[in-house]
Design a protein around this motif. Structure first.
Motif, short mmCIF file in Angstrom:
data_model
loop_
_atom_site.label_atom_id
_atom_site.label_comp_id
_atom_site.label_asym_id
_atom_site.label_seq_id
_atom_site.Cartn_x
_atom_site.Cartn_y
_atom_site.Cartn_z
N GLY A 31 0.01 17.99 9.19
CA GLY A 31 -1.15 18.77 9.63
C GLY A 31 -2.15 17.95 10.42
N ASN A 32 -1.68 16.90 11.09
CA ASN A 32 -2.56 16.09 11.93
C ASN A 32 -1.77 15.52 13.10
N SER A 33 -2.41 14.68 13.89
CA SER A 33 -1.72 13.99 14.98
C SER A 33 -1.30 12.62 14.48
N ARG A 34 -0.13 12.17 14.93
CA ARG A 34 0.38 10.85 14.57
C ARG A 34 0.66 10.07 15.82
N LYS A 35 0.67 8.75 15.69
CA LYS A 35 0.93 7.88 16.83
C LYS A 35 2.31 7.26 16.75
N ALA A 36 2.85 6.98 17.93
CA ALA A 36 4.11 6.24 18.06
C ALA A 36 4.02 5.50 19.39
N ARG A 37 4.83 4.50 19.57
CA ARG A 37 4.96 3.83 20.86
C ARG A 37 6.29 4.25 21.46
N VAL A 38 6.31 4.37 22.78
CA VAL A 38 7.54 4.74 23.48
C VAL A 38 7.75 3.77 24.63
N MET A 98 1.86 9.88 6.12
CA MET A 98 0.78 10.34 5.24
C MET A 98 -0.49 10.39 6.08
N LEU A 99 -1.52 11.06 5.60
CA LEU A 99 -2.74 11.22 6.40
C LEU A 99 -3.32 9.87 6.81
N ASN A 100 -3.52 8.96 5.87
CA ASN A 100 -3.94 7.61 6.24
C ASN A 100 -2.68 6.75 6.26
N ASP A 101 -2.08 6.64 7.44
CA ASP A 101 -0.78 5.96 7.55
C ASP A 101 -0.89 4.49 7.91
N ARG A 102 -2.07 3.91 7.75
CA ARG A 102 -2.24 2.49 8.04
C ARG A 102 -1.66 1.64 6.91
N ALA A 103 -1.16 0.48 7.25
CA ALA A 103 -0.58 -0.45 6.27
C ALA A 103 -1.71 -1.27 5.66
N PRO A 110 2.49 4.42 -5.20
CA PRO A 110 3.41 5.57 -5.23
C PRO A 110 3.25 6.53 -4.04
N ASP A 111 2.01 6.81 -3.63
CA ASP A 111 1.83 7.73 -2.51
C ASP A 111 2.35 7.13 -1.20
N LYS A 112 2.27 5.83 -1.06
CA LYS A 112 2.78 5.18 0.15
C LYS A 112 4.30 5.11 0.14
N VAL A 113 4.87 4.88 -1.02
CA VAL A 113 6.33 4.90 -1.13
C VAL A 113 6.84 6.31 -0.82
N GLN A 114 6.16 7.33 -1.33
CA GLN A 114 6.53 8.72 -1.04
C GLN A 114 6.44 9.00 0.46
N PHE A 119 8.59 10.73 5.85
CA PHE A 119 8.84 10.43 7.26
C PHE A 119 10.06 11.18 7.80
N GLU A 120 11.08 11.38 6.98
CA GLU A 120 12.28 12.08 7.44
C GLU A 120 11.93 13.47 7.97
N SER A 121 11.09 14.18 7.25
CA SER A 121 10.67 15.51 7.70
C SER A 121 9.86 15.41 8.99
N ASP A 122 8.95 14.46 9.05
CA ASP A 122 8.14 14.25 10.26
C ASP A 122 9.04 13.91 11.46
N LEU A 123 10.03 13.08 11.22
CA LEU A 123 10.96 12.69 12.28
C LEU A 123 11.70 13.90 12.83
N PHE A 124 12.31 14.69 11.94
CA PHE A 124 13.14 15.81 12.38
C PHE A 124 12.34 17.00 12.89
N HIS A 125 11.22 17.31 12.25
CA HIS A 125 10.45 18.50 12.62
C HIS A 125 9.39 18.27 13.68
N ASP A 126 8.96 17.02 13.84
CA ASP A 126 7.83 16.76 14.72
C ASP A 126 8.12 15.74 15.81
N LEU A 127 8.54 14.53 15.45
CA LEU A 127 8.69 13.47 16.44
C LEU A 127 9.87 13.71 17.38
#
Length: 168
Positions: A31-38, A98-103, A110-114, A119-127
Motif C-alpha cells: 500500500g505504498n511506493s517502493r524503490k528499486a534500481r534498474v 515492509m513499510l519501513n524497509d530500511r536495513a 520477526p517483522d523484518k524476517v517476515q 517480498f515474493e508477493s511484492d515481486l510477483f504482483h508489483d515489481l
C-alpha cells in the motif's frame, strides 16, 4: 575453466556504458511506493526486447547494496565491451517488503524476517508487472532470472525453484 579477467570490476572510460537509476513502483502488497534500481545496457532501446535478471541483496542491504558495494554496472559494462554477455536489464530491488524497509535496528526481528517472505508477493504482483510495463523486456520464463547474495540467495532459491513457470 575460464579465469576471471584482471580488472573485471574496474571502471573503464574507453567503453560505452549502460545506465543505472532508481525507480519507484506502486506496491499493492504494502500500500505504498517502493524503490528499486534498474540497470539498462549500453544502447538500450525500446525497439528491442531484453531478458531480465532480478538481483537480490543480502540481509543487511537494500536496493542500493549491490550498486554501492558490488558495482554490477561496471562489471556488466566491461562484459558488454568484451562481447561476453548478451544485453539484459538487471533489477536491484529491496528484498525487505515492509513499510519501513530500511536495513536498520535489529535486522533479525520477526517483522523484518517476515518481510523477506512478503517480498515474493511484492515481486510477483508489483515489481515484475511494473518492469514489464515500463521497460522493453521479454516476459516468458526463459528470459527472466533471479539470483542473490546470502539472504538474497536464499530468497532466489525459494522463489525461483518454487516458481519454475516464471523463472528459468
Amino acid at each position: 575453466m575460464q579465469m576471471v579477467p584482471s580488472g573485471y570490476d574496474k571502471e573503464r572510460e574507453d567503453i560505452v556504458q549502460g545506465e543505472i537509476h532508481t525507480i519507484e513502483y506502486p506496491s499493492t502488497t504494502l500500500g505504498n511506493s517502493r524503490k528499486a534500481r534498474v540497470y539498462t545496457p549500453p544502447g538500450y532501446s525500446d525497439r528491442q526486447e531484453y531478458s531480465v535478471l532480478y538481483l537480490l541483496h543480502g540481509i543487511g542491504g537494500d536496493e542500493n547494496e549491490w550498486y554501492t558495494h558490488g558495482k554490477p554496472q561496471i562489471i556488466l559494462d566491461n562484459l558488454y565491451a568484451d562481447q561476453m554477455l548478451k544485453p539484459m536489464i538487471v533489477v536491484l530491488p529491496n528484498g525487505r517488503a515492509m513499510l519501513n524497509d530500511r536495513a536498520e535496528g535489529d535486522i533479525f526481528a520477526p517483522d523484518k524476517v517476515q518481510a523477506f517472505e512478503t517480498f515474493e508477493s511484492d515481486l510477483f504482483h508489483d515489481l515484475i508487472p511494473y518492469i514489464e510495463a515500463n521497460y522493453s523486456v521479454r516476459t516468458d520464463r526463459m528470459h527472466r532470472a533471479i539470483a542473490g547474495l546470502s539472504m538474497g540467495g536464499g530468497q532466489s532459491l525459494n522463489i525461483g525453484l518454487n516458481n519454475l513457470d516464471r523463472f528459468a
